[in-house]
Write a protein that holds these residues in place. Structure first.
Motif, short mmCIF file in Angstrom:
data_model
loop_
_atom_site.label_atom_id
_atom_site.label_comp_id
_atom_site.label_asym_id
_atom_site.label_seq_id
_atom_site.Cartn_x
_atom_site.Cartn_y
_atom_site.Cartn_z
N ASP A 58 6.91 -4.71 -4.10
CA ASP A 58 7.32 -3.40 -3.57
C ASP A 58 6.76 -3.17 -2.17
O ASP A 58 7.41 -2.55 -1.32
CB ASP A 58 6.90 -2.28 -4.52
CG ASP A 58 5.39 -2.23 -4.72
OD1 ASP A 58 4.74 -3.30 -4.67
OD2 ASP A 58 4.85 -1.13 -4.95
N LEU A 59 5.56 -3.72 -1.89
CA LEU A 59 5.01 -3.59 -0.55
C LEU A 59 5.82 -4.41 0.45
O LEU A 59 6.07 -3.97 1.57
CB LEU A 59 3.54 -4.04 -0.54
CG LEU A 59 2.58 -3.33 -1.50
CD1 LEU A 59 1.15 -3.79 -1.25
CD2 LEU A 59 2.68 -1.81 -1.35
N ARG A 90 2.19 -7.50 -3.29
CA ARG A 90 3.15 -7.02 -4.29
C ARG A 90 4.55 -6.95 -3.69
O ARG A 90 4.73 -6.67 -2.50
CB ARG A 90 2.75 -5.63 -4.79
CG ARG A 90 1.41 -5.57 -5.50
CD ARG A 90 1.32 -4.31 -6.37
NE ARG A 90 1.92 -3.14 -5.75
CZ ARG A 90 1.24 -2.17 -5.14
NH1 ARG A 90 -0.08 -2.25 -5.00
NH2 ARG A 90 1.87 -1.11 -4.64
N ALA A 135 5.38 7.86 1.32
CA ALA A 135 5.20 6.77 0.36
C ALA A 135 5.31 5.42 1.08
O ALA A 135 4.52 4.50 0.82
CB ALA A 135 6.23 6.86 -0.75
N ARG A 151 2.19 4.83 3.13
CA ARG A 151 1.05 4.42 2.31
C ARG A 151 1.17 2.95 1.89
O ARG A 151 0.19 2.22 1.87
CB ARG A 151 0.94 5.31 1.07
CG ARG A 151 0.38 6.70 1.36
CD ARG A 151 -0.05 7.39 0.06
NE ARG A 151 1.06 7.52 -0.89
CZ ARG A 151 1.90 8.53 -0.93
NH1 ARG A 151 1.80 9.52 -0.03
NH2 ARG A 151 2.85 8.58 -1.84
N GLN A 152 2.41 2.52 1.54
CA GLN A 152 2.59 1.13 1.12
C GLN A 152 2.30 0.17 2.27
O GLN A 152 1.69 -0.88 2.08
CB GLN A 152 4.02 0.93 0.60
CG GLN A 152 4.26 1.58 -0.76
CD GLN A 152 5.67 1.36 -1.26
OE1 GLN A 152 6.60 1.16 -0.47
NE2 GLN A 152 5.84 1.40 -2.57
N SER A 176 9.15 -2.63 1.27
CA SER A 176 8.97 -1.52 2.20
C SER A 176 8.66 -2.03 3.59
O SER A 176 9.17 -1.52 4.60
CB SER A 176 7.84 -0.61 1.71
OG SER A 176 8.21 0.05 0.51
N GLN A 227 -1.39 -0.05 2.60
CA GLN A 227 -1.97 -0.91 1.56
C GLN A 227 -1.79 -2.38 1.91
O GLN A 227 -2.71 -3.19 1.71
CB GLN A 227 -1.30 -0.62 0.22
CG GLN A 227 -1.65 0.73 -0.39
CD GLN A 227 -0.89 0.96 -1.68
OE1 GLN A 227 -0.76 0.06 -2.51
NE2 GLN A 227 -0.39 2.18 -1.84
#
Length: 323
Positions: A30-31, A28, A57, A60-61, A34, A64
């Motif tokens: 957004d991942l 993704r 946050a 966590r990203q 980051s 993931q």
């Protein structure tokens, strides 16, 4: 060789374990954002501040992303992060991907405002004839950005990325139709015509007045200014009281309007100056200057409908000058 901050991954994540992704398995966006920020700063905290997220946050990203890839991207140490070899590979890919997206987004967003027509012409034509009429074009084409390069230099349209040129050049023997040909005749302020000890009644009276003339570039030729009229009237040896010289024709016209001397009037360029009596012609009988204003459209602008519309508008405005 790995980057200096890159550390080999632990043995349970072999370096050759990077999986291949199909289109549906891409990480993704957004991942990736980051991860790119964390890889660049080597800090989840700084990445979080940059992205307006919490440190947890971002952490966590990244986790993931690592789980999706099946490999760790960072070696986590006390108060320090290091990229693994897999992380270095993903960093290069993330930077390239995000840069391409930024460039494409900027291009797409700018596209609606890129409707423009760029024009080059002489300063005199621009200030005296074109600009006073330009509101009529922009009123009908409010989305078009018109850019004018007013210069006596003969610009190369392709190299300068200019769409349209209005060239002031010698008459081309019928090969093309100019916007309009030119007639020249002396002009002055009304006060100069009627007042003072030497009113202008005949050409020889010019000997008592100031000559307003323009120093033109060599490629325009010595006959551009007063020459054609003096030659046509047989007054080529006329000497006026003194001379004021200008680089641009519009400045000579402004000096004439201010009553500082007599300029050569170029018509129909100065038609509006006669209509509102800013200037008058003390003598009858103009002379053809053997020059005209020709429109040239660049090869790269042939499919630019706005440039084509501008040229059509120029010709319509010029046709309105016909008697």
């Amino acid at each position: 060789m790995p980057h200096g901050n890159v550390k080999k991954p632990p043995s349970d994540y072999p370096a050759n374990a990077l999986p291949s992704f199909g289109r549906a398995e891409l990480p993704r966006l957004d991942l990736l954002r980051s991860f790119e920020a964390a890889a660049r700063t080597l800090s989840f905290t700084q990445a979080a501040e940059e992205l307006f997220l919490t440190q947890s946050a971002v952490s966590r990203q990244i986790q993931q992303l690592e789980e999706g890839l099946g490999v760790p991207l960072f070696v986590r140490r006390h108060r320090a992060l290091l990229l693994t070899e897999a992380g270095a590979v993903m960093q290069r890919a993330a930077i390239d991907c995000l840069e391409r997206l930024r460039d494409a987004t900027a291009l797409v967003r700018a596209a609606p405002s890129l409707r423009q027509v760029s024009i080059t012409t002489t300063p005199g034509f621009a200030s005296i004839w074109l600009i006073p009429r330009l509101a009529r074009f922009t009123a009908n084409h409010p989305q078009v950005d018109v850019r004018i390069s007013a210069t006596l230099d003969l610009l190369d349209l392709a190299r300068s990325q200019i769409d349209v040129a209005v060239r002031f050049v010698p008459i081309r023997g019928g090969r093309e139709t100019p916007l309009f040909a030119e007639t020249v005749l002396p002009v002055c302020a009304p006060s100069l015509l009627r007042d003072g000890p030497h009113p202008l009644r005949q050409p020889t009276d010019l000997a008592h007045h100031t000559l307003l003339t323009v120093d033109a570039p060599a490629h325009y030729g010595a006959m551009m200014d007063w020459g054609p009229w003096l030659e046509a009237t047989g007054a080529g040896d006329l000497r006026m009281k003194n001379t004021l010289r200008f680089n641009h024709y519009a400045d000579a016209v402004a000096a004439a309007v201010a009553g500082q001397g007599v300029a050569i009037g170029r018509f129909p360029l100065l038609d509006e100056h006669l209509k509102d009596q800013r200037l008058v012609t003390p003598f009858k009988g103009g002379a053809a200057s053997q020059r005209g204003y020709y429109v040239e459209i660049a090869a790269h602008a042939q499919r630019n409908t706005d440039a084509q519309d501008f040229v059509a508008w120029l010709r319509t405005e010029a046709a309105a000058l016909a008697p």
